[in-house]
Design a protein around this motif. Structure first.
Motif, mmCIF file in Angstrom:
data_model
loop_
_atom_site.group_PDB
_atom_site.id
_atom_site.type_symbol
_atom_site.label_atom_id
_atom_site.label_comp_id
_atom_site.label_asym_id
_atom_site.label_seq_id
_atom_site.Cartn_x
_atom_site.Cartn_y
_atom_site.Cartn_z
ATOM 1 N N ALA A 96 4.366 4.213 3.152
ATOM 2 C CA ALA A 96 4.343 2.977 2.222
ATOM 3 C C ALA A 96 4.286 1.920 3.042
ATOM 4 C CB ALA A 96 5.146 3.050 1.059
ATOM 5 N N ILE A 97 3.731 0.810 2.475
ATOM 6 C CA ILE A 97 3.493 -0.479 3.328
ATOM 7 C C ILE A 97 3.962 -1.707 2.320
ATOM 8 C CG2 ILE A 97 2.439 -2.308 4.561
ATOM 9 C CD1 ILE A 97 0.532 -0.152 5.444
ATOM 10 N N ILE B 73 -6.606 2.842 -5.862
ATOM 11 C CA ILE B 73 -7.624 1.860 -5.194
ATOM 12 C C ILE B 73 -9.065 2.303 -5.463
ATOM 13 C CG2 ILE B 73 -8.041 3.373 -3.010
ATOM 14 C CD1 ILE B 73 -7.742 0.654 -1.500
ATOM 15 N N ASN B 74 -9.068 3.644 -5.999
ATOM 16 C CA ASN B 74 -10.238 4.146 -6.449
ATOM 17 C C ASN B 74 -10.760 3.697 -8.001
ATOM 18 O OD1 ASN B 74 -8.637 6.023 -7.345
ATOM 19 N ND2 ASN B 74 -9.471 7.680 -6.165
ATOM 20 N N GLU C 257 -3.774 10.085 -2.651
ATOM 21 C CA GLU C 257 -4.318 9.093 -3.175
ATOM 22 C C GLU C 257 -3.704 7.799 -2.522
ATOM 23 O OE1 GLU C 257 -1.256 8.832 -6.673
ATOM 24 O OE2 GLU C 257 -1.648 10.753 -7.266
ATOM 25 N N ILE C 258 -4.535 6.639 -2.656
ATOM 26 C CA ILE C 258 -4.209 5.359 -2.027
ATOM 27 C C ILE C 258 -3.982 4.419 -3.214
ATOM 28 C CG2 ILE C 258 -5.097 3.544 -0.733
ATOM 29 C CD1 ILE C 258 -6.928 5.671 0.731
ATOM 30 N N ASN C 259 -2.710 3.963 -3.319
ATOM 31 C CA ASN C 259 -2.438 3.031 -4.442
ATOM 32 C C ASN C 259 -2.097 1.459 -4.049
ATOM 33 O OD1 ASN C 259 -2.286 5.223 -6.257
ATOM 34 N ND2 ASN C 259 -0.378 5.696 -5.656
ATOM 35 N N LEU D 111 0.927 -1.515 -0.019
ATOM 36 C CA LEU D 111 0.094 -0.120 -0.110
ATOM 37 C C LEU D 111 0.892 1.146 0.009
ATOM 38 C CD1 LEU D 111 -2.786 -0.715 2.476
ATOM 39 C CD2 LEU D 111 -3.245 -0.246 0.263
ATOM 40 N N GLU D 112 0.301 2.064 -0.783
ATOM 41 C CA GLU D 112 0.948 3.481 -0.488
ATOM 42 C C GLU D 112 -0.135 4.646 -0.504
ATOM 43 O OE1 GLU D 112 4.125 6.355 -3.695
ATOM 44 O OE2 GLU D 112 2.679 4.616 -4.562
#
Length: 577
Positions: free
Chosen positions: A360-361, A406-407, A394-396, A338-339
């Motif tokens: 970030a994960i 993600i959206n 943003e969520i990637n 995840l970012e």
């Protein structure tokens, strides 16, 4: 009118049953009108023949009366059977439509309504629409068909009587109900509002009995319920009084119409232009003809209530966002990272729950999120799951070969990839197997037993006589909090998501249950990326990294051991919690 048309669209799947019910209801009304009119003619003719000492054929009218009586009885039975079945079918259609609407609403839309208000829409408003076909639509259809037939037959005998009867039917069946409906329009809205308020007060009273007892405020709350009940009863009294006055006026018009018909016919009988037996027949015909509009006043009274309920239900439906027409990407379940880039979220105030958050994960990494209440932990999870819409940033999702926002993926795909084990996990009233199949509908019993074993429920499951077929009761009342939490983990293990989100998984548990839940969590952590909101030192020690949030921003990112050594405030934070 728009809501009325939308209600008619809901009736479309059961149009055949509804039209059949309307036909049988019309047949019943016409048979009843004909029965009374012919019975009046027959009795008068028999009396006249007796006085004159002449003979008459009584077989034909007697047979006709018997035939109409049989038709009335059979059609009434059939009408009750068909119309009530159609009502139940429409009710199921409305209930499914309302539940489908609620299930598609975003969390923001649902949060704007109290649970008691939503319950009122699900129950009170749906019950109001339950009567739409039987009490509103059916009487209108019957009147539209039967009134022209009755007036046409009456006009064949005397046009003046037919005109008088038609005018009276319009007054009783249309004019008075419309006037009454307009008078009760405001009452209907207030009645719905006060009903909602009363249900909300009662619901909150029952939910908060413990707090009311602690603060000795039970009497005060009961007084508020009593006041809400009185306001609701006053509105009911206003409606019932108006209905009683309307019924009185209608009865007066019916009697005057019959008297007027007699006054028109009597001179004709006296002059010999009309047979004397037709006086009884036409006067009773006029009296019976009002059965065609007998239920119309109640239909016009029920119409504002039904439309008011429909408006509240359709208001929910109108909140549904139109589906995006853009091409959506899709990801298979695989190790994902995840970012979060410049992520911000603001509620109705000017205070940011998240403010330019970036971190970030990595795939298969285990990350804990800590922070005081209000630091943005729950908001972050809600944005990740799609319960809140993204505002800024943003969520990637990062896989081995590509990065996807993600959206841009569908909600269904997001749910396949991300599984959330909430602190308050709902257990449905069903068996253990049925609850596990909510997560994995195609799971076999062996897979379910394996998931329960991994979630530290194996020993408990083996002690149950019915095993996976054991019912858990409403809300899982037969389970302890620890068992409920581990059952939620078993569901997550069955679903095998790419990202597992744990919200305070050990909060509020005793030491034994806490260790069992932790063992289940550690078992599940090897197969997916884990994000855990926790302040439990034992669980934090097993995480690769700890993200420390404060006022919607990152204060520190490090391992649990590094934060213990370098941040005294961190020690106070996890010790306090």
């Amino acid at each position: 009118m728009t809501n009325f048309l939308r209600l008619l669209k809901l009736c479309r799947p059961h149009l055949g049953a509804m039209l059949l019910g309307a036909f049988l209801a019309t047949l019943t009304v016409l048979a009843n009108v004909g029965l009374l009119a012919i019975s009046g003619w027959f009795l008068a003719a028999m009396a006249a023949a007796g006085l004159a000492g002449t003979q008459m054929n009584y077989f034909t009218p007697a047979g006709t009366i018997r035939f109409l009586a049989i038709v009335r009885t059979a059609s009434r039975y059939g009408e009750r059977l068909v119309t009530h079945n159609a009502t139940f079918l429409l009710l199921s259609e409305i209930r499914v439509s309302v539940f489908n609407t609620l299930s598609q609403l975003s969390n923001v839309d649902l949060a704007m309504s109290r649970s008691a208000d939503l319950f009122n829409r699900m129950q009170n408003d749906v019950e109001a629409l339950d009567k739409f076909y039987l009490n509103v639509l059916l009487p209108m259809i019957v009147a539209l068909i039967s009134v022209p037939i009755v007036v046409a037959i009456m006009a064949a005998y005397n046009s003046n009587v037919a005109l008088l009867c038609f005018t009276a039917l319009l007054i009783v069946g249309v004019a008075l109900p419309i006037i009454l409906s307009k008078q009760l329009q405001q009452t209907a809205n207030l009645e719905t509002h006060y009903s909602t308020t009363l249900r909300a007060e009662l619901s909150e009273t029952l939910s908060g009995l413990r707090e009311l007892a602690i603060y000795q405020a039970t009497e005060q709350q009961i007084e508020q319920c009593r006041a809400a009940s009185e306001r609701y009863n006053q509105q009911l009294f206003v409606r019932h009084s108006a209905e009683a006055h309307s019924n009185g006026v209608s009865l007066l018009i019916v009697q005057l119409s019959m008297l007027g018909a007699i006054m028109i016919i009597a001179p004709l009988v006296y002059s010999g232009a009309m047979a004397n037996v037709e006086l009884a027949m036409l006067s009773l015909f006029v009296l019976a003809s009002f059965e065609t509009v007998l239920t119309l006043p109640n239909a016009f009274i029920q119409l504002p209530v039904a439309l008011s309920a429909a408006k509240r239900i359709f208001d929910l439906e109108d909140k549904l966002r139109p589906e995006t027409t853009s091409v959506q990407e899709s990801l298979s379940v695989q190790p994902l990272g995840l970012e979060f880039k410049d992520l911000s979220y603001c509620y109705h105030s000017d205070t940011f729950a998240l403010n330019n958050l970036s971190f970030a994960i990595e795939p298969l990494q285990k990350v804990a999120i800590v922070g005081q209440s209000g630091s943005g932990k729950s908001t972050l999870v809600n944005l990740l799951s799609g319960l809140w819409p993204q505002q800024n940033g943003e969520i990637n999702l990062n896989s081995a070969d590509k990065t996807i926002a993600i959206n841009t993926i569908s909600q269904q795909n997001r749910c396949e990839l991300i599984n959330i084990v909430a602190q308050q996990h709902h257990i449905f009233d069903g068996t253990i197997a049925e609850n596990l199949r909510y997560a994995a509908p195609s799971a076999t019993k062996q897979q379910m037993r394996t998931a329960c074993q991994q979630a530290q429920l194996g020993d408990w499951l083996s002690e149950l006589k019915l095993g996976l077929d054991t019912r858990l009761g409403t809300g899982g009342r037969s389970l302890s909090r620890g068992q409920s939490r581990r059952l939620a983990l078993a569901q997550a293990l069955l679903r095998a998501p790419a990202i597992l989100v744990l919200d305070e998984p050990t909060e509020g548990l005793d030491n034994q249950s806490k260790h069992q839940v932790m063992d289940a969590i550690l078992t599940s952590m090897g197969h997916c990326t884990v994000i855990s909101i926790t302040h439990d030192p034992a669980l934090l020690a097993n995480m690769d990294n700890v993200i420390w949030l404060e006022q919607g921003q990152i204060k520190a990112i490090a391992t649990h051991q590094q934060l213990l050594a370098e941040q005294p405030e961190y020690v106070n934070l996890i010790t306090r919690f």
